[in-house]
Design a protein around this motif. Structure first.
Motif, mmCIF file in Angstrom:
data_model
loop_
_atom_site.group_PDB
_atom_site.id
_atom_site.type_symbol
_atom_site.label_atom_id
_atom_site.label_comp_id
_atom_site.label_asym_id
_atom_site.label_seq_id
_atom_site.Cartn_x
_atom_site.Cartn_y
_atom_site.Cartn_z
ATOM 1 N N GLY A 65 -9.169 -3.935 -17.393
ATOM 2 C CA GLY A 65 -8.248 -3.500 -18.443
ATOM 3 C C GLY A 65 -7.664 -2.128 -18.164
ATOM 4 N N ARG A 66 -8.470 -1.208 -17.695
ATOM 5 C CA ARG A 66 -7.973 0.144 -17.428
ATOM 6 C C ARG A 66 -7.044 0.174 -16.222
ATOM 7 N NH1 ARG A 66 -13.068 4.237 -18.699
ATOM 8 N NH2 ARG A 66 -13.355 3.576 -20.861
ATOM 9 N N THR A 67 -7.275 -0.704 -15.254
ATOM 10 C CA THR A 67 -6.363 -0.779 -14.109
ATOM 11 C C THR A 67 -5.023 -1.357 -14.531
ATOM 12 O OG1 THR A 67 -8.284 -1.115 -12.664
ATOM 13 C CG2 THR A 67 -6.116 -1.622 -11.749
ATOM 14 N N ILE A 68 -5.049 -2.346 -15.414
ATOM 15 C CA ILE A 68 -3.802 -2.946 -15.890
ATOM 16 C C ILE A 68 -2.940 -1.921 -16.608
ATOM 17 C CG2 ILE A 68 -2.865 -4.612 -17.547
ATOM 18 C CD1 ILE A 68 -5.223 -6.446 -16.829
ATOM 19 N N ILE A 69 -3.564 -1.065 -17.413
ATOM 20 C CA ILE A 69 -2.794 -0.090 -18.188
ATOM 21 C C ILE A 69 -2.556 1.200 -17.402
ATOM 22 C CG2 ILE A 69 -4.637 1.174 -19.367
ATOM 23 C CD1 ILE A 69 -3.028 0.683 -21.981
ATOM 24 N N LYS A 70 -2.912 1.188 -16.096
ATOM 25 C CA LYS A 70 -2.625 2.287 -15.174
ATOM 26 C C LYS A 70 -3.489 3.525 -15.405
ATOM 27 C CE LYS A 70 1.533 3.022 -13.600
ATOM 28 N NZ LYS A 70 1.396 2.424 -12.256
ATOM 29 N N LEU A 71 -4.649 3.357 -16.014
ATOM 30 C CA LEU A 71 -5.606 4.469 -16.041
ATOM 31 C C LEU A 71 -6.279 4.614 -14.678
ATOM 32 C CD1 LEU A 71 -7.291 4.021 -19.538
ATOM 33 C CD2 LEU A 71 -5.543 5.659 -18.878
ATOM 34 N N TYR A 72 -6.368 3.518 -13.933
ATOM 35 C CA TYR A 72 -6.846 3.528 -12.559
ATOM 36 C C TYR A 72 -5.734 3.020 -11.649
ATOM 37 C CZ TYR A 72 -11.556 3.735 -14.625
ATOM 38 O OH TYR A 72 -12.664 4.088 -15.346
ATOM 39 N N LYS A 73 -5.695 3.568 -10.450
ATOM 40 C CA LYS A 73 -4.739 3.085 -9.457
ATOM 41 C C LYS A 73 -5.371 1.915 -8.710
ATOM 42 C CE LYS A 73 -1.997 4.620 -5.497
ATOM 43 N NZ LYS A 73 -1.711 5.748 -4.579
ATOM 44 N N PRO A 74 -4.721 0.756 -8.679
ATOM 45 C CA PRO A 74 -5.338 -0.412 -8.023
ATOM 46 C C PRO A 74 -5.477 -0.208 -6.520
ATOM 47 C CG PRO A 74 -3.079 -0.903 -8.666
ATOM 48 C CD PRO A 74 -3.411 0.430 -9.260
ATOM 49 N N VAL A 86 3.990 -3.181 -12.603
ATOM 50 C CA VAL A 86 3.525 -1.947 -13.235
ATOM 51 C C VAL A 86 2.357 -1.330 -12.476
ATOM 52 C CG1 VAL A 86 4.311 -2.596 -15.534
ATOM 53 C CG2 VAL A 86 2.006 -3.245 -14.791
ATOM 54 N N GLY A 87 1.787 -2.076 -11.569
ATOM 55 C CA GLY A 87 0.689 -1.560 -10.758
ATOM 56 C C GLY A 87 0.559 -2.373 -9.494
ATOM 57 N N ALA A 88 0.411 -1.691 -8.367
ATOM 58 C CA ALA A 88 0.286 -2.398 -7.095
ATOM 59 C C ALA A 88 -0.540 -1.559 -6.138
ATOM 60 C CB ALA A 88 1.656 -2.686 -6.495
ATOM 61 N N GLY A 89 -1.419 -2.221 -5.431
ATOM 62 C CA GLY A 89 -2.191 -1.568 -4.379
ATOM 63 C C GLY A 89 -1.766 -2.130 -3.036
ATOM 64 N N TYR A 90 -1.962 -1.353 -1.999
ATOM 65 C CA TYR A 90 -1.466 -1.782 -0.683
ATOM 66 C C TYR A 90 -2.525 -1.643 0.402
ATOM 67 C CZ TYR A 90 -0.380 3.179 -1.311
ATOM 68 O OH TYR A 90 -0.440 4.503 -1.630
ATOM 69 N N SER A 91 -3.787 -1.568 0.059
ATOM 70 C CA SER A 91 -4.827 -1.489 1.085
ATOM 71 C C SER A 91 -4.879 -2.777 1.906
ATOM 72 C CB SER A 91 -6.185 -1.223 0.444
ATOM 73 O OG SER A 91 -6.567 -2.297 -0.397
ATOM 74 N N GLY A 92 -4.499 -3.900 1.287
ATOM 75 C CA GLY A 92 -4.455 -5.164 2.019
ATOM 76 C C GLY A 92 -3.428 -5.138 3.128
ATOM 77 N N HIS A 93 -2.285 -4.507 2.879
ATOM 78 C CA HIS A 93 -1.247 -4.404 3.916
ATOM 79 C C HIS A 93 -1.690 -3.470 5.031
ATOM 80 C CE1 HIS A 93 1.513 -6.654 1.407
ATOM 81 N NE2 HIS A 93 1.251 -5.834 0.393
ATOM 82 N N ILE A 94 -2.392 -2.399 4.687
ATOM 83 C CA ILE A 94 -2.930 -1.501 5.716
ATOM 84 C C ILE A 94 -3.953 -2.234 6.578
ATOM 85 C CG2 ILE A 94 -4.278 0.607 6.076
ATOM 86 C CD1 ILE A 94 -3.020 1.700 3.508
ATOM 87 N N HIS A 95 -4.781 -3.066 5.944
ATOM 88 C CA HIS A 95 -5.765 -3.864 6.683
ATOM 89 C C HIS A 95 -5.049 -4.862 7.599
ATOM 90 C CE1 HIS A 95 -9.618 -5.770 7.454
ATOM 91 N NE2 HIS A 95 -9.082 -6.950 7.171
ATOM 92 N N THR A 96 -3.953 -5.444 7.140
ATOM 93 C CA THR A 96 -3.182 -6.384 7.963
ATOM 94 C C THR A 96 -2.623 -5.693 9.204
ATOM 95 O OG1 THR A 96 -2.569 -7.655 5.993
ATOM 96 C CG2 THR A 96 -1.229 -7.970 7.962
ATOM 97 N N ILE A 97 -2.115 -4.461 9.046
ATOM 98 C CA ILE A 97 -1.603 -3.704 10.192
ATOM 99 C C ILE A 97 -2.722 -3.430 11.192
ATOM 100 C CG2 ILE A 97 -0.659 -1.467 10.871
ATOM 101 C CD1 ILE A 97 0.916 -1.465 8.250
#
Length: 732
Positions: A65-74, A86-97
Motif C-alpha cells: 500500500g505504501r509503495t502504491i501511494i509513493k511513500l516508498y520508491k518501487p 504513478v510508480g515504476a522501478g527499473y532494477s529489472g532492466h538493469i539486471h537485463t543489461i
C-alpha cells in the motif's frame, strides 16, 4: 450493517500493479542482506471495487500500500493509476543489461578460437581449484565437528561447574539468611526483657510517690489551709521527684540497654527511648507549672514562714524515703539478671554462628565432591590434548597439501597460457576469429542496452509525470492547428482542454488517499481537527470560507459534529480518531482509498462502526478501496475480491465467496482455521491448521500464479497444481 455495493465496473481498471518488487538493503559489508518485502506481485482493482489484501504481520501488505501511494520508491515493476504510471522501478532492466553483457561476452569468446581455448583452459583450472577449495572446506568443517565432539565433555564440565558454583552461593545465602532471622529473634526477646525491667522501675517509682501524696492528702493533723499548702508543696516535690526519676531512667536505658545490644539492633530501641524522653519532657513541663502556681500564691512569704517547719519535716521525710528507694534499686538483682541474660544471649549467638559455619562448610564440601565426581568422569586430559593436536595437525597438513596442489594448477595454467600465446604468435593460421559474428554480437548488445536504457529513462520520466518529446510535438501541433482554424475566443477553451490533458502529478495523486493503521500516531497532536483535515486543501490551493465549509461537511459525513473541529486528537476516543483520519482522506474528494488496517487498533464494537461507515461512504461516493487487514472474516464481509499474501508474494486470489468456499493454498487454509467461532461448542472442537512452508518443493519446478478456476488464481508449480485440481475434482 449496510448492504454491500456490487455495482463494479469491470471494464474500468482504476489501479494496475504489474511485477511489483520492493526490496530493502539491511546491514553493511559481509553482513549486508536484501529483504524482499514485496516480491513480484500483480493484480488489478476495478471501479467501485473493494479489493482485500490479507495476511499475517510482515507479509508485505502494508509495504504494498505504501509503495502504491509513493511513500516508498518501487524496486521494480509498474504501478498504473487511471491509466497513468504513478510508480515504476527499473532494477529489472538493469539486471537485463547485466545478463546481456555476460551472454555477449561468452558469445564473442566462442567466435574466437584463441580466446575460446584460453577460456577453456581457465575454466578447467578454475573448476579444479573450486573442487579443491570445496574439499578443503569440507575437511575443515569435519575437523571442526570432531573438535567440538572432543571438547563437548569439557564444555559440559565447565557449564556444570559454573552452575554448581552459582547454586552453592544461593544455598549459602539462604543458610545465612535463616540464621540472621534466628539471631534477630534472640535479640528481640532480650530487648523485650530489658524494656520490661525498665517499665517496672518507672512503675515502682510512680507508685511510691503516689502513696506519699495520698497519705498527706488524707492527714487530719492540720487545718485546711495548712493541708492545702502541704499538698501544693508535695505536688512540687512529686513533680521534682518524677523529673529526677525519668532523667535517671533515660540515662540508664541509654547507657545499659543500648550498649548491651548489637549495634544493628540499636534502631529498634530508639522508639522506646523516645517514649521515655517524651514522658521526661511532660514531667518537666508539669514541674514547671506547679512551680509557677506555687510562686503565684497570695501571702507567699507569710505562709512560707508559718509552715516552714512542717514543710521541712515533709521534705526530710521524703528525702529519706527517696534515699531508701535508690538504695533498694541499687541492691536489686536486676543487674544480675541482665548479666545472666547477656551471657545466655552471647552463648546462643555463638552457637548460631558455629551452626551457620558448619552448614556452609557442609555445602562447600558437597560442592567439591560433586565437582570432583564430574571431573573423574572426563576423558583422560593427556589423550584429549593428543587428539586435539592430531586433528589440528591433520587439518594443517591437508590444507597445506591442497594449497600446494592449487598453486601447482595455477602455475600449470600460467604455463599453458604462455604456450598458447606462443603458439598463436608462431602459427596464427591455426586459429580463427569470426569478426563479422563478433561485430553482430556487439551490435546486438548495444541495441539491447540502448533499448533497456530507453525503458529506464521512460520509466523515470513517467515517475516525474513528464511528456515525451513526441507527445510535446503532437500537442503543440494540435494547438497550432486550433489557432489557425479558430478565432481567439473559440481557441482558448480548446487549447485549455488540450493542456489539461497533460499528466499532472498533484491532480492525479490527490485522487488517491490513504487511511493509516494507527489513529493516534497518524494525527499531529499539535494541530486541531480543522487544521488536520484542511491540510490537504491548503496544499491544493483552497483558501477562504470554502475550507471551513468542506471541513464541516466531511465531519458530518463521517459521523462527527462541526463542534469537534476546534478540539485536539487527544480529546477523542480511538474510533473518533479513526473517523478523523477517514475525513482527512475524503476531504479532497478522492476516487481511490488505501485503507491500511483501519480497524486493527480498535475494539470489536468500534470496528463494526468503522466498517459500516466505510461501506456507507463507498456506496454514497462510489469509492474504490484497497482494504488491508489481518482478519479474514472482516475482509470477507467488506471485500469483493481477496488476495492472500505470504512472505511478499500473493499465494491465492479469488472472490470472497470463492475463497471461503474453495480455499486451496495451505496458508489460506491456516488463516481460515484461525477465525474464532461465536458458538462456544464449535469453538471447543475447532481444529487449528498450522502452515509449514516446507511442504512446498520448488527446487526443480518453479511456481507461478495460475488460474485454476475462473478468476481464482493460485501460486503453485505443476505438481501442486495437479493436486489442487484433484482436490476440486477437475480432470486434466
Amino acid at each position: 450493517m449496510a448492504k454491500k455495493n456490487n455495482n463494479i465496473d469491470y471494464s474500468n481498471v482504476v489501479l494496475s500493479v504489474r511485477n511489483l518488487r520492493e526490496y530493502f538493503k539491511v546491514g553493511s559489508g559481509r553482513k549486508k542482506i536484501l529483504v524482499k518485502a514485496v516480491d513480484d506481485i500483480s493484480f488489478d482493482i476495478y471501479k467501485r471495487e473493494v479489493f482485500g489484501l490479507v495476511g499475517e504481520s510482515g507479509c508485505g501488505k502494508t509495504t504494498t500500500g505504501r509503495t502504491i501511494i509513493k511513500l516508498y520508491k518501487p524496486t521494480d515493476g509498474i504501478i498504473k493509476f487511471e491509466g497513468n504510471v504513478v510508480g515504476a522501478g527499473y532494477s529489472g532492466h538493469i539486471h537485463t543489461i547485466k545478463k546481456a553483457k555476460e551472454k555477449a561476452n561468452l558469445d564473442c569468446i566462442n567466435a574466437d578460437s584463441y580466446q575460446l581455448k584460453a577460456y577453456q583452459l581457465e575454466a578447467e583450472a578454475n573448476n579444479k581449484i573450486a573442487e579443491l577449495e570445496a574439499l578443503k572446506g569440507e575437511f575443515v568443517d569435519n575437523a571442526n565437528y570432531d573438535l567440538s565432539v572432543e571438547a563437548e565433555p569439557f564444555n559440559k564440565y565447565k557449564d556444570l561447574v559454573s552452575s554448581a558454583n552459582k547454586e552453592i552461593k544461593v544455598r549459602q545465602s539462604d543458610v545465612e539468611f535463616e540464621f540472621i532471622k534466628e539471631k534477630q529473634t534472640l535479640l528481640y526477646v532480650q530487648k523485650n526483657e530489658a524494656i520490661k525491667i525498665t517499665k517496672a522501675k518507672v512503675a515502682t517509682a510512680k507508685r511510691r510517690a503516689s502513696k506519699k501524696i495520698k497519705y498527706y492528702k488524707s492527714s487530719s493533723t492540720a487545718d485546711n489551709a495548712v493541708r492545702h499548702k502541704i499538698i501544693e508543696d508535695l505536688r512540687f516535690e512529686r513533680a521534682k521527684e518524677l523529673f529526677n526519676i525519668y532523667s535517671d531512667l533515660y540515662n540508664e536505658i541509654l547507657n545499659e540497654c543500648v550498649h548491651e545490644m548489637s549495634q544493628k539492633e540499636e534502631f529498634k530501641y530508639q522508639e522506646k527511648l523516645l517514649k521515655v524522653k517524651y514522658n521526661f519532657k511532660e514531667v518537666t513541663l508539669r514541674y514547671e507549672m506547679v512551680l509557677l502556681n506555687f510562686q503565684q500564691l497570695d501571702n507567699r512569704e507569710e505562709k512560707m514562714a508559718e509552715y516552714h517547719g512542717k514543710i521541712a519535716d515533709v521534705k526530710a521525710e521524703y528525702q529519706q524515703e527517696l534515699l531508701k528507694l535508690h538504695e533498694k534499686q541499687s541492691n536489686t538483682p536486676v543487674r544480675e539478671f541482665d548479666k545472666k541474660a547477656d551471657d545466655t544471649l552471647k552463648a546462643k549467638l555463638q552457637d548460631l554462628k558455629d551452626r551457620e559455619a558448619a552448614e556452609k562448610e557442609k555445602i562447600r564440601v558437597e560442592y567439591e565432591n560433586y565437582v570432583a565426581s564430574v571431573k573423574d568422569s572426563l576423558p583422560n586430559e593427556e589423550e584429549h590434548n593428543a587428539k586435539i593436536e592430531k586433528i589440528n595437525k591433520d587439518v594443517q597438513d591437508f590444507v597445506a597439501a591442497k594449497d600446494a596442489e592449487i598453486s601447482r594448477i595455477k602455475n600449470e595454467l600460467k604455463e599453458k597460457l604462455e604456450e598458447l600465446k606462443k603458439d598463436f604468435a608462431d602459427n596464427p593460421g591455426n586459429y580463427t576469429k569470426d569478426e563479422a559474428k563478433i561485430a553482430e554480437i556487439k551490435a546486438e548488445l548495444k541495441k539491447t542496452i540502448a533499448l533497456e536504457k530507453a525503458k529506464i529513462w521512460d520509466l523515470k520520466r513517467q515517475n516525474k509525470f513528464k511528456e515525451t518529446k513526441e507527445q510535446t510535438r503532437i500537442r503543440e501541433a494540435k494547438i497550432a492547428e486550433i489557432k489557425a482554424n479558430y478565432s481567439k475566443e473559440e481557441a482558448i477553451p480548446k487549447i485549455k482542454e488540450i493542456n489539461d490533458a497533460i499528466p499532472d502529478r498533484f491532480k492525479l495523486m490527490s485522487k488517491m488517499q490513504m487511511i493509516f493503521q494507527d489513529p493516534i500516531a497518524s494525527l499531529d497532536p499539535r494541530m486541531n481537527v480543522r487544521e488536520i483535515i484542511a491540510e490537504g486543501l491548503r496544499i491544493q490551493g483552497v483558501h477562504g470560507p470554502e475550507v471551513d465549509e468542506r471541513v464541516y461537511k466531511v465531519l458530518e459525513q463521517v459521523g462527527l459534529l462541526s463542534e469537534h473541529a476546534t478540539r485536539y486528537p487527544h480529546e477523542f476516543s480511538g474510533g473518533q480518531r479513526q473517523r478523523i483520519g477517514i475525513a482527512r482522506a475524503l476531504v479532497i474528494n478522492p476516487t481511490f482509498i488505501i485503507a491500511d488496517e483501519p480497524i486493527s487498533a480498535l475494539d470489536v464494537s468500534i470496528q463494526a462502526q468503522v466498517i459500516n461507515l466505510l461501506n456507507k461512504l463507498k456506496e454514497e461516493l462510489g469509492l474504490t478501496i484497497l482494504f488491508i487487514a489481518h482478519d479474514l472474516s472482516v475482509v470477507k464481509y467488506f471485500s469483493d475480491r481477496i488476495a492472500v499474501m505470504y512472505m511478499g508474494k500473493i499465494v491465492e486470489l479469488a472472490s470472497s465467496e470463492e475463497l471461503f468456499k474453495n480455499p486451496l493454498h495451505p496458508y489460506t487454509k491456516s488463516l481460515l482455521s484461525a477465525i474464532p467461532q461465536p458458538d462456544p461448542i464449535s469453538e471447543k472442537t475447532r481444529q487449528r491448521v498450522l502452515y509449514n512452508p516446507r511442504v512446498h518443493n520448488y527446487r526443480f519446478s518453479k511456481p507461478s500464479m495460475v488460474e485454476i478456476l475462473p478468476n481464482h488464481f493460485i501460486y503453485a508449480n505443476k505438481e501442486e497444481l495437479a493436486k489442487y485440481k484433484e482436490e476440486l475434482g477437475i480432470k486434466n
